[in-house]
Design a protein around this motif. Sequence first.
Motif, PDB file in Angstrom:
ATOM      1  N   ARG A  89      -6.547 -11.047 -11.746  1.00 46.51           N
ATOM      2  CA  ARG A  89      -6.190  -9.652 -12.052  1.00 46.51           C
ATOM      3  C   ARG A  89      -7.068  -8.686 -11.272  1.00 46.51           C
ATOM      4  O   ARG A  89      -6.598  -7.652 -10.772  1.00 46.51           O
ATOM      5  N   LEU A  90      -8.355  -8.998 -11.161  1.00 47.83           N
ATOM      6  CA  LEU A  90      -9.280  -8.133 -10.432  1.00 47.83           C
ATOM      7  C   LEU A  90      -8.966  -8.131  -8.942  1.00 47.83           C
ATOM      8  O   LEU A  90      -8.944  -7.073  -8.301  1.00 47.83           O
ATOM      9  N   ALA A  91      -8.683  -9.310  -8.378  1.00 49.36           N
ATOM     10  CA  ALA A  91      -8.350  -9.399  -6.954  1.00 49.36           C
ATOM     11  C   ALA A  91      -7.055  -8.651  -6.661  1.00 49.36           C
ATOM     12  O   ALA A  91      -6.938  -7.983  -5.632  1.00 49.36           O
ATOM     13  N   GLU A  92      -6.085  -8.742  -7.574  1.00 51.94           N
ATOM     14  CA  GLU A  92      -4.823  -8.029  -7.367  1.00 51.94           C
ATOM     15  C   GLU A  92      -5.031  -6.521  -7.422  1.00 51.94           C
ATOM     16  O   GLU A  92      -4.458  -5.769  -6.637  1.00 51.94           O
ATOM     17  N   LEU A  93      -5.902  -6.071  -8.328  1.00 53.95           N
ATOM     18  CA  LEU A  93      -6.197  -4.641  -8.449  1.00 53.95           C
ATOM     19  C   LEU A  93      -6.828  -4.112  -7.161  1.00 53.95           C
ATOM     20  O   LEU A  93      -6.415  -3.078  -6.633  1.00 53.95           O
ATOM     21  N   VAL A  94      -7.807  -4.835  -6.639  1.00 58.83           N
ATOM     22  CA  VAL A  94      -8.476  -4.422  -5.399  1.00 58.83           C
ATOM     23  C   VAL A  94      -7.494  -4.500  -4.228  1.00 58.83           C
ATOM     24  O   VAL A  94      -7.469  -3.621  -3.362  1.00 58.83           O
ATOM     25  N   GLY A  95      -6.658  -5.524  -4.215  1.00 54.83           N
ATOM     26  CA  GLY A  95      -5.668  -5.665  -3.147  1.00 54.83           C
ATOM     27  C   GLY A  95      -4.655  -4.541  -3.150  1.00 54.83           C
ATOM     28  O   GLY A  95      -4.277  -4.032  -2.090  1.00 54.83           O
ATOM     29  N   ARG A  96      -4.203  -4.144  -4.358  1.00 54.03           N
ATOM     30  CA  ARG A  96      -3.236  -3.042  -4.446  1.00 54.03           C
ATOM     31  C   ARG A  96      -3.854  -1.737  -3.977  1.00 54.03           C
ATOM     32  O   ARG A  96      -3.153  -0.865  -3.455  1.00 54.03           O
ATOM     33  N   ALA A  97      -5.163  -1.576  -4.143  1.00 49.81           N
ATOM     34  CA  ALA A  97      -5.827  -0.355  -3.677  1.00 49.81           C
ATOM     35  C   ALA A  97      -5.847  -0.298  -2.150  1.00 49.81           C
ATOM     36  O   ALA A  97      -5.891   0.795  -1.577  1.00 49.81           O
ATOM     37  N   HIS A  98      -5.797  -1.454  -1.500  1.00 51.14           N
ATOM     38  CA  HIS A  98      -5.788  -1.477  -0.031  1.00 51.14           C
ATOM     39  C   HIS A  98      -4.426  -1.119   0.550  1.00 51.14           C
ATOM     40  O   HIS A  98      -4.328  -0.819   1.738  1.00 51.14           O
ATOM     41  N   LEU A  99      -3.377  -1.164  -0.256  1.00 52.61           N
ATOM     42  CA  LEU A  99      -2.043  -0.805   0.225  1.00 52.61           C
ATOM     43  C   LEU A  99      -1.876   0.705   0.181  1.00 52.61           C
ATOM     44  O   LEU A  99      -1.930   1.305  -0.892  1.00 52.61           O
ATOM     45  N   SER A 100      -1.679   1.316   1.333  1.00 51.75           N
ATOM     46  CA  SER A 100      -1.525   2.769   1.356  1.00 51.75           C
ATOM     47  C   SER A 100      -0.083   3.130   1.016  1.00 51.75           C
ATOM     48  O   SER A 100       0.847   2.429   1.416  1.00 51.75           O
ATOM     49  N   PRO A 101       0.119   4.225   0.279  1.00 49.79           N
ATOM     50  CA  PRO A 101       1.482   4.620  -0.083  1.00 49.79           C
ATOM     51  C   PRO A 101       2.260   5.070   1.151  1.00 49.79           C
ATOM     52  O   PRO A 101       1.681   5.596   2.101  1.00 49.79           O
ATOM     53  N   ARG A 102       3.562   4.840   1.102  1.00 53.57           N
ATOM     54  CA  ARG A 102       4.400   5.261   2.224  1.00 53.57           C
ATOM     55  C   ARG A 102       4.509   6.777   2.241  1.00 53.57           C
ATOM     56  O   ARG A 102       4.587   7.422   1.199  1.00 53.57           O
ATOM     57  N   LYS A 103       4.538   7.322   3.442  1.00 59.88           N
ATOM     58  CA  LYS A 103       4.666   8.771   3.605  1.00 59.88           C
ATOM     59  C   LYS A 103       6.091   9.201   3.271  1.00 59.88           C
ATOM     60  O   LYS A 103       7.053   8.515   3.590  1.00 59.88           O
ATOM     61  N   ARG A 104       6.226  10.378   2.650  1.00 54.46           N
ATOM     62  CA  ARG A 104       7.537  10.914   2.322  1.00 54.46           C
ATOM     63  C   ARG A 104       8.077  11.640   3.541  1.00 54.46           C
ATOM     64  O   ARG A 104       7.384  12.477   4.135  1.00 54.46           O
ATOM     65  N   LYS A 105       9.298  11.318   3.891  1.00 56.13           N
ATOM     66  CA  LYS A 105       9.939  12.024   5.000  1.00 56.13           C
ATOM     67  C   LYS A 105      10.671  13.233   4.431  1.00 56.13           C
ATOM     68  O   LYS A 105      11.503  13.096   3.538  1.00 56.13           O
ATOM     69  N   ALA A 106      10.334  14.394   4.944  1.00 57.82           N
ATOM     70  CA  ALA A 106      10.973  15.617   4.471  1.00 57.82           C
ATOM     71  C   ALA A 106      12.432  15.641   4.925  1.00 57.82           C
ATOM     72  O   ALA A 106      12.732  15.384   6.087  1.00 57.82           O
ATOM     73  N   THR A 107      13.331  15.933   3.995  1.00 57.87           N
ATOM     74  CA  THR A 107      14.752  16.028   4.317  1.00 57.87           C
ATOM     75  C   THR A 107      15.295  17.323   3.755  1.00 57.87           C
ATOM     76  O   THR A 107      14.678  17.948   2.888  1.00 57.87           O
ATOM     77  N   LYS A 108      16.460  17.742   4.264  1.00 54.65           N
ATOM     78  CA  LYS A 108      17.086  18.931   3.689  1.00 54.65           C
ATOM     79  C   LYS A 108      18.526  18.601   3.351  1.00 54.65           C
ATOM     80  O   LYS A 108      19.136  17.729   3.987  1.00 54.65           O
ATOM     81  N   PRO A 109      19.073  19.277   2.348  1.00 53.89           N
ATOM     82  CA  PRO A 109      20.447  18.966   1.947  1.00 53.89           C
ATOM     83  C   PRO A 109      21.436  19.349   3.044  1.00 53.89           C
ATOM     84  O   PRO A 109      21.237  20.307   3.793  1.00 53.89           O
ATOM     85  N   SER A 110      22.526  18.581   3.117  1.00 53.66           N
ATOM     86  CA  SER A 110      23.552  18.849   4.126  1.00 53.66           C
ATOM     87  C   SER A 110      24.359  20.098   3.742  1.00 53.66           C
ATOM     88  O   SER A 110      24.288  20.575   2.613  1.00 53.66           O
ATOM     89  N   LYS A 111      25.150  20.594   4.692  1.00 49.28           N
ATOM     90  CA  LYS A 111      25.991  21.770   4.415  1.00 49.28           C
ATOM     91  C   LYS A 111      26.989  21.459   3.320  1.00 49.28           C
ATOM     92  O   LYS A 111      27.264  22.305   2.461  1.00 49.28           O
TER      93      LYS A 111
END
Length: 137
Positions: A89-111
């Motif tokens: 559990r501890l190794a998984e917690l530390v490992g998950r901290a090493h995973l960086s979150p994906r960047k959000r791509k800004a989008t706009k609604p279509s016409k």
Amino acid sequence: MAKVEWPPLPEDALEERFLAATGPGGQNVNKVASAVQLRLDVFALRLRPDVYTRLKSLAGSRWTKEGEIVVTARAHRTQDANRAEARDRLAELVGRAHLSPRKRKATKPSKAAKAKRVDAKKERSAVKAGRGKVRLD
């Protein structure tokens, strides 16, 4: 979801304590210290600042003022099984901290989406306008 293998944690950063487990179990639970409390000194890991921040938020209430993460495992009947679970559990917690979150791509609604929204608003407005008092002019 497949289990991800994380690198082992350094032994000099870990401290183990064995406790008497709580809950049902008869006389055995009162005699045997089978629960394990694992403490990880986070500063000994020398993490990058972004990983450190993510680890602190992921750890939550398991994070102490001294900069340690405390994980307690008491689900199993043996010390070895509880020790292995706590380390996993501890190794998984530390490992998950090493995973960086994906960047959000800004989008706009279509016409089309904008037009659909405006049409829905007009329709709703017409329904509400029809609820007013009837005037006999």
